[in-house]
Design an enzyme around this catalytic site. Structure first.
Site, PDB file in Angstrom:
ATOM      1  N   PRO A   2       0.836  -1.209   0.000  1.00 40.79           N
ATOM      2  CA  PRO A   2       0.000   0.000   0.000  1.00 40.79           C
ATOM      3  C   PRO A   2       0.867   1.254   0.000  1.00 40.79           C
ATOM      4  CG  PRO A   2      -0.670  -1.546   1.723  1.00 40.79           C
ATOM      5  CD  PRO A   2       0.636  -2.028   1.183  1.00 40.79           C
ATOM      6  N   GLU A   3       0.576   2.156  -0.929  1.00 43.75           N
ATOM      7  CA  GLU A   3       1.324   3.410  -1.036  1.00 43.75           C
ATOM      8  C   GLU A   3       0.352   4.566  -0.770  1.00 43.75           C
ATOM      9  OE1 GLU A   3       3.721   3.327  -4.666  1.00 43.75           O
ATOM     10  OE2 GLU A   3       3.628   1.148  -4.675  1.00 43.75           O
ATOM     11  N   ARG A 100       1.176 -11.019   5.489  1.00 40.85           N
ATOM     12  CA  ARG A 100       2.620 -11.199   5.589  1.00 40.85           C
ATOM     13  C   ARG A 100       3.227 -10.599   6.851  1.00 40.85           C
ATOM     14  NH1 ARG A 100       4.959  -9.628  -0.159  1.00 40.85           N
ATOM     15  NH2 ARG A 100       6.874 -10.338   0.818  1.00 40.85           N
TER      16      ARG A 100
END
Ligand code: ZN
Length: 264
Positions: A2-3, A100
Site C-alpha cells: 500500500p502506497e 505477511r
C-alpha cells in the site's frame, strides 16, 4: 505494498467510522509488534491524518495511534482471513488484516516518532505547497544513488512505493537506475509533474488492487488504478509510448519495470 493512494483512500473511508468515538479495546497477540496499545483504551479518536504511507489517529490526552500497513496490510470493516488486530470502537470495529505481518501499529506520545525513523524524517507531502520542482531537484542533487532508490527513501517526497515510483518514472521518461544527482532541473520538473499526476489519478480510482488481492478498500471493494498502469506489472509487453518491450531490473532490492528505449 500500500502506497499513498491506498493509505489515503483507507483514511477517507475510515474517518467517519472512527472520529469522535472512544477506543473500547485493541486486541492482538503480539505485544512486540503492536506496542503500547493498552494506552489507547478509553480514549477518543479526535481526527485522522496521513503522513506518507503512515496513518495517524490523534487520541484525546496527547497520544497518537500510528498504523503502517507494511507489505500486505489493510484496514477493513469486516474480519478477513488474516486479522492481526481488532480495534474496537464505540459502535464499530476496524480489523487490521495482514497476511505477511510486515505491518505495524503502535501508540506513541503525539509527534514522538523516534521508533519510526522513516516517519520522523519524511519528506514533503506530494500535494503540499512545500513540494516544489526546485526542492525535488535539490534533494536529488544530494545523492548519486539510483533515482528510484532515492524516491523510495521517502526523503524527496512522501508516499511513493514500488508501483507509483515506476509509473512516475515512466511518465517522466527517466530510467530508475539513473544516478539521482544526474537529473537536471528540466527532468526534475518533469518528474515533479509526473509524481503528482500519477498519485492524483490513482487516488481518484481508489488505488491499485493487484492480482494478489491483498489491498482492498475498508469496504472490501478493490481499487481500479491497476487498469491504467503503464509499466508496473507489464514486463515484456509493448511500451505504451514507443512499442518496445517493457523490461525489468532490480534497483535497490526492488523489481522495477521500465522502458529501456524511452526512459533514460
Ligand atoms: Zn518506450
Amino acid at each position: 505494498m500500500p502506497e499513498l493512494p491506498e493509505v489515503e483512500t483507507t483514511r477517507r473511508i475510515l474517518e467517519p467510522h472512527v472520529v469522535g468515538r472512544r477506543v473500547l479495546g485493541l486486541e492482538h497477540d503480539d505485544p512486540k509488534k503492536y506496542r503500547h496499545t493498552d494506552l489507547a483504551v478509553g480514549r477518543e479518536v479526535l481526527s485522522t491524518r496521513r503522513r506518507g504511507k503512515y496513518l495517524i489517529f490523534p487520541l484525546r490526552g496527547g497520544l497518537e495511534l500510528i498504523i503502517h500497513l507494511g507489505m500486505s496490510g489493510s484496514l477493513r470493516l469486516q474480519p478477513g482471513g488474516h486479522t492481526r488486530v481488532r480495534l474496537e470502537l464505540e459502535g464499530t470495529t476496524v480489523f487490521f488484516n495482514d497476511p505477511r505481518r510486515f505491518g505495524r501499529l503502535l501508540v506513541v506520545p503525539a509527534g514522538e516518532y523516534s521508533a519510526m525513523p522513516t516517519l520522523a524524517r519524511m519528506g514533503p507531502e506530494p500535494f503540499s505547497r512545500s513540494f516544489t520542482a526546485r526542492l525535488l531537484h535539490e534533494h536529488l542533487q544530494q545523492s548519486c544513488s539510483a533515482l528510484k532508490t532515492v524516491l523510495l527513501s521517502q526523503r524527496p517526497v512522501a508516499g511513493l512505493g514500488n508501483i507509483y515510483a515506476d509509473e512516475a518514472l515512466w511518465l517522466a521518461k527517466l530510467a530508475p537506475y539513473r544516478p539521482a544527482c544526474k537529473v537536471d532541473a528540466a527532468a526534475a520538473r518533469r518528474l515533479h509533474r509526473a509524481i503528482r499526476r500519477v498519485l492524483r489519478r490513482a487516488l481518484s480510482l481508489g488505488g491499485s488492487t493487484l492480482s494478489d488481492g491483498v489491498y482492498t478498500r475498508p469496504s472490501g471493494e478493490p481499487g481500479y488504478f491497476q487498469i491504467e498502469h503503464k509499466v508496473y506489472g507489464r514486463a515484456k509487453q509493448p511500451c505504451l509510448r514507443c512499442g518496445r518491450q517493457v523490461a525489468t531490473m532490480v534497483v535497490g532490492g526492488r523489481t522495477s519495470h521500465y522502458c529501456p528505449v524511452c526512459q533514460r
